[in-house]
Design an enzyme around this catalytic site. Structure first.
Site, mmCIF file in Angstrom:
data_model
loop_
_atom_site.group_PDB
_atom_site.id
_atom_site.type_symbol
_atom_site.label_atom_id
_atom_site.label_comp_id
_atom_site.label_asym_id
_atom_site.label_seq_id
_atom_site.Cartn_x
_atom_site.Cartn_y
_atom_site.Cartn_z
ATOM 1 N N THR A 105 -8.640 6.375 -3.015
ATOM 2 C CA THR A 105 -10.010 5.973 -3.370
ATOM 3 C C THR A 105 -10.943 7.176 -3.306
ATOM 4 O O THR A 105 -11.997 7.176 -3.919
ATOM 5 C CB THR A 105 -10.544 4.855 -2.449
ATOM 6 O OG1 THR A 105 -10.435 5.262 -1.088
ATOM 7 C CG2 THR A 105 -9.801 3.560 -2.665
ATOM 8 N N HIS A 123 0.792 -1.233 0.000
ATOM 9 C CA HIS A 123 0.000 0.000 0.000
ATOM 10 C C HIS A 123 0.818 1.273 0.000
ATOM 11 O O HIS A 123 0.256 2.364 0.008
ATOM 12 C CB HIS A 123 -0.932 0.024 1.219
ATOM 13 C CG HIS A 123 -2.155 -0.811 1.050
ATOM 14 N ND1 HIS A 123 -3.232 -0.430 0.293
ATOM 15 C CD2 HIS A 123 -2.468 -2.037 1.537
ATOM 16 C CE1 HIS A 123 -4.155 -1.368 0.336
ATOM 17 N NE2 HIS A 123 -3.710 -2.353 1.067
ATOM 18 N N LYS A 154 -8.434 14.282 2.986
ATOM 19 C CA LYS A 154 -7.625 13.071 3.126
ATOM 20 C C LYS A 154 -6.754 13.256 4.360
ATOM 21 O O LYS A 154 -6.733 14.325 4.954
ATOM 22 C CB LYS A 154 -6.783 12.796 1.885
ATOM 23 C CG LYS A 154 -6.044 13.996 1.328
ATOM 24 C CD LYS A 154 -5.390 13.673 0.001
ATOM 25 C CE LYS A 154 -6.392 13.675 -1.144
ATOM 26 N NZ LYS A 154 -6.573 12.379 -1.783
ATOM 27 N N ARG A 155 -6.032 12.204 4.770
ATOM 28 C CA ARG A 155 -5.121 12.370 5.899
ATOM 29 C C ARG A 155 -4.178 13.548 5.637
ATOM 30 O O ARG A 155 -3.791 13.790 4.490
ATOM 31 C CB ARG A 155 -4.298 11.088 6.113
ATOM 32 C CG ARG A 155 -5.033 9.975 6.835
ATOM 33 C CD ARG A 155 -5.314 10.323 8.291
ATOM 34 N NE ARG A 155 -5.883 9.198 8.987
ATOM 35 C CZ ARG A 155 -5.190 8.329 9.705
ATOM 36 N NH1 ARG A 155 -3.882 8.467 9.837
ATOM 37 N NH2 ARG A 155 -5.789 7.335 10.322
ATOM 38 N N LYS A 177 -14.350 8.314 -5.594
ATOM 39 C CA LYS A 177 -15.660 8.697 -5.033
ATOM 40 C C LYS A 177 -16.101 10.040 -5.599
ATOM 41 O O LYS A 177 -17.269 10.227 -5.959
ATOM 42 C CB LYS A 177 -15.572 8.766 -3.506
ATOM 43 C CG LYS A 177 -15.387 7.413 -2.853
ATOM 44 C CD LYS A 177 -14.969 7.549 -1.406
ATOM 45 C CE LYS A 177 -14.403 6.221 -0.923
ATOM 46 N NZ LYS A 177 -13.533 6.357 0.240
ATOM 47 N N LYS A 183 0.806 14.500 0.539
ATOM 48 C CA LYS A 183 -0.504 14.797 -0.054
ATOM 49 C C LYS A 183 -0.647 16.284 -0.388
ATOM 50 O O LYS A 183 -1.612 16.712 -0.997
ATOM 51 C CB LYS A 183 -1.630 14.331 0.873
ATOM 52 C CG LYS A 183 -1.671 12.794 1.032
ATOM 53 C CD LYS A 183 -2.740 12.361 2.021
ATOM 54 C CE LYS A 183 -2.706 10.865 2.305
ATOM 55 N NZ LYS A 183 -3.237 10.043 1.210
#
Length: 843
Positions: A677, A378, A569-570, A681, A575
């Site tokens: 993911t 992952h 997101k986290r 969505k 990110k």
């Protein structure tokens, strides 16, 4: 602006709920009233929303149980190959509505509750506050369980029943504060304790090699108590099981303390054993080598493997006597999927059971283990890969350390035979990393001990082969695969965005709910005026509803016509929430510089949790809230720009924000996000993506056409070239005036006047230690955002791209993902067989 519809008004108008079928409303109402009667305490006659929720949950559970039992009977009689999905985290979200949708009960329950009290929305909202809400882990794992049941696979999810899930996030003075998520406080109507299947798990002790074999002696025992949660498939009467283990101290735990009169101390010490399932470690993409975490990982593995072997041996329903004693057929009947390295101990534990307990020859046991286990990687971030100190293993799991050494020795002998004299290759490929502190590389153990290794997006799987596990790929290329992630359309469209689902059903029918590729049928409607209007209307209704929610929660007046620009997101440097912040500051400065100019209004929403010990992530949250404080209160800016930090981002909030989003931010540095993911969505729910060529964004651009996404920034090759050349942030800072202005404002305390040095660490990192190259992509990002603005000015063209994205999102269904896992890794075939419901006699 029209007032947003209430839930009950929406209930009356949305025909898509008719997909679930009306069912017997009278029967549901009767069952509901019976449960409500028993839910109420004797001295209280007024029902609360929580009472309604529990009564409704128990009513729905009644419909589940018969199907659940019948499904397990079906598996025991047919004896299919069983799939065991091991994950340290499952992110289940609201269970009630999802269960009603999958059982085809939503319309009947809706109508029954409405007839009783009209308190439908209140009872739904209570789902968040009660034990039905597992606020932990990963969306993906729960989507996979849903798809496995929908595809008729004999599958089981295994994990830990954490007493406290991932923390609840509060924002206090702009800073994240963690609060315990006591999700079991009011009970959990969905789980069933199974004390009859309680199992012992051993820790510590010593190893003795005897003529009769190896013995692991003088261990400390902790009991694993299973709690089962039903996982229904979509309208096929299949109900699979998620089994979560809870740690219990045995009654004789520290009994010797009783004998010296320290009864109280002995009882208190039980907590040490039971701490194993107390709390979920919230670190995302960061390895924390705590002994308790290693205990958690072995605890779930040891209990699960005992359960798997018991089920393998006893194939008849209700039978506990072993009917299989030979393990030759074990890989034909059992598939174990290791979700990340957290359950990696399955490999040495299965070897220990086969060799030490079942007396299987080592080579045969190794063959069985490899054929049974498969590993999903992952992450490619080095700091996320698990490397446990050998000294910790030696103390906690001494027999497993011996087994890992033996596995590694045979593995290195094999490599040495193929590459004689290549000592450096042996060092790179060893499970044991030498150094001041010898460590066990769990990812290497997973690759060696599995027959299949997969990444979760095509670009990620290529990086896995060419970089992270390059040596292993050269050794066994046939072992490496790609399985691009997916999401379940039942939860992430039908449940969270019924208006859009209804609009789609009217045009192409309802088959897309189990075959998302059917959405391609929408492509001819891209230029259909009526359909464009319908899709735009649904989006605006979702935005109105979410605007009302934001105004209530954050006391900020929202312009519902503004672009809803969402980055959830986290919180993590890779990110790149900081890149988003720099763009927001740039927009703010432009409005201040030319206040009379027409700007596309934006409401920028950033949300996510920071790991409690991650200083930079917490500073990023503080920066977002600080920018918001300045921007949102500047009268010159007005409603042209708002910045909101979405507190405590979780499944229930995702279900609100995703249907309302116009722009989805997926802006990680190329080569760092495994898949994502959230991006899927948002795409399915009609948001356009601004993103880098990273993770699943690459395949989204491929499916919809890159011209229908906003793609910017360095590609993986460019990032690597910049690494080789040497990344110099100051070059960009000196060359780009708007970037310099934004950075200087953050640095000088413009956004933190009471604490001028508050963000010095952020600026220092960006200027001197930024592994994720925020400045390198700033210019391209700001230019790309200008293209977003330009398109948003033309609502019709914007909506055409939205429709094209929705139509091309079929690949990103978890049903497709699981079908690929089933056929290419587990060696089983999905089934569309309908198990007869409980009210119909079986053949």
């Amino acid at each position: 602006m029209a007032k947003p519809l209430t839930d009950s008004e929406k209930r009356k108008q949305i025909s898509v709920r008719g997909l679930a079928g009306l069912g017997d409303v009278a029967e549901v109402r009767k069952s509901f009233n019976r449960h409500l009667h028993f839910t109420l305490v004797k001295d209280r006659n007024v029902a609360t929303p929580r009472d309604y929720f529990f009564a409704l949950a128990h009513t729905v559970r009644d419909h589940l149980v018969g199907r659940w039992i019948r499904t397990q009977q079906h598996y025991y009689e047919r004896d299919p190959k069983r799939i065991y999905y091991l994950s340290l985290e499952f992110y289940m979200g609201r269970t009630l509505q999802n269960t009603m949708v999958n059982l085809g009960l939503q319309n009947a329950c809706d109508e029954a509750i409405y007839q009783v009290q009209g308190l439908w929305s209140e009872s739904m909202n209570t789902d968040v506050k009660t034990g039905s809400y597992l606020e932990m882990g990963r969306f993906m794992a729960s989507c996979f369980l849903d798809s496995m049941a929908t595809l008729g696979l004999a599958a089981y999810g295994y994990g830990i029943r954490y007493e406290f899930g991932i923390f609840n996030q509060k924002i206090v003075n702009g800073w994240q504060v963690e609060e315990a998520d006591d999700w079991l406080r009011y009970g959990n109507p969905w789980e069933k304790a199974r004390p009859e299947y309680m199992l012992p798990v051993h820790f510590y002790g010593r190893v003795e090699h005897t003529p009769d074999g190896v013995k692991w002696l003088d261990t400390q025992v902790v009991l694993a108590m299973p709690y089962d949660t039903p996982v229904p498939g979509y309208k096929n009467n299949t109900v699979n099981t998620m089994r979560l283990w809870s740690a219990k101290a045995p009654n004789d735990f520290k009994l010797q303390d009783f004998n010296v009169g320290d009864y109280i101390e002995a009882v208190l010490d039980r907590n040490l054993a039971e701490n194993i399932s107390r709390v979920l470690y919230p670190n995302d993409n960061f390895f924390e080598g705590k002994e308790l975490r290693l205990k958690q990982e072995y605890f779930v593995v040891a209990a699960t493997l005992q359960d798997i072997i018991r089920r393998f041996k006893s194939s008849k329903f209700g039978c506990r006597d072993p009917v299989r004693t030979c393990f030759e057929t074990f890989p034909d009947k059992v598939a174990i999927q290791l979700n990340d390295t957290h359950p990696a101990l399955s490999i040495p534990e299965l070897m220990r059971i086969l060799v030490d307990v079942e007396k299987v020859d080592w080579d045969k046991a190794w063959e069985i283990t490899k054929k049974t286990c498969a590993y999903t990687n992952h992450t490619v971030l080095p700091e996320a890969l698990e490397r446990w100190p050998v000294s910790m293993f030696e103390k906690l799991l001494p027999r497993h350390l011996e087994i890992i050494y033996a596995i590694n020795q045979r593995h290195l002998d094999h490599v040495a035979a193929l590459f004689p004299g290549d000592v450096d290759r042996l060092r790179r490929m060893s499970v044991i990393e030498e150094g001041d502190c010898k460590r066990i590389n769990m990812a290497h153990l997973c690759v060696i001990g599995s027959h299949a290794v997969n990444g979760v997006a095509r670009i990620h799987s290529e990086i896995v082969k060419q970089s992270v596990f390059k040596d292993f790929y050269e050794l066994e290329p046939e072992k490496f695969q790609n399985k691009t992630n997916g999401i379940t359309p039942r939860r992430w469209l039908l449940l969270c965005n019924p208006g859009l689902a209804d609009t789609i059903v009217e045009k192409i029918g309802e088959e897309f709910l189990t075959d998302l590729s059917q959405l391609k049928k929408l492509l001819p409607l891209v230029n259909d005026e009526a359909f464009i209007r319908d899709v735009a209307k649904v989006k605006q209704e979702n935005k109105l509803k979410f605007s009302a929610f934001l105004e209530k929660e954050y006391k900020v007046k929202i312009n519902p016509s503004s672009m809803f620009d969402v980055h959830v997101k986290r919180i993590h440097e890779y990110k790149r929430q900081l890149l988003n912040c720099l763009h927001v500051v740039t927009l703010y400065n432009r409005i201040k510089r030319e206040p009379a100019k027409a700007f596309v209004p934006r409401t920028v929403m950033i949300g996510g949790k920071a790991a409690p010990g991650y200083h930079m992530a917490k500073l990023i949250i503080k920066l977002v809230t600080s920018i918001g404080d300045v921007v949102n209160h500047d009268p010159v800016v007005g409603d042209r720009l708002k910045v909101i930090f979405l507190e405590n981002y979780r499944v229930s909030l995702a279900e609100k924000v995703i249907p309302a989003a116009d722009l989805s931010q997926q802006i990680s540095t190329a080569g760092t996000e495994a898949s994502g993911t959230g991006n899927m969505k948002f795409m399915l729910n009609g948001a356009l993506t601004i993103g880098t060529m990273d993770g699943a964004n690459v395949e989204m651009a491929e499916e919809a056409g890159a011209e229908n996404l906003f793609i910017f920034g360095l590609r993986v090759e460019g990032v690597e070239a910049l690494d080789q050349k040497g990344y110099n942030a100051r070059e960009y800072y000196d060359r780009l005036p708007e970037l310099k202005q934004a950075v200087d404002q953050i640095s000088s305390g413009f956004f933190s006047p009471k604490e001028p040095d508050c963000f010095k660490d952020v600026v220092n990192m960006l200027m001197h230690h930024d592994r994720f190259k925020v400045f390198a992509d700033y210019e391209a990002y700001v230019q790309c955002q200008a293209q977003v603005d330009q398109l948003y000015r033309n609502p019709k063209e914007w909506t055409k791209k939205v429709i094209r994205n929705i139509a091309c999102s079929g690949k990103f269904s978890s049903d497709r993902t699981i079908t690929e896992y089933a056929r290419e890794i587990w060696g089983v075939e999905p089934s569309d067989l309908q198990i007869p419901p409980p009210n119909i006699p079986r053949d």
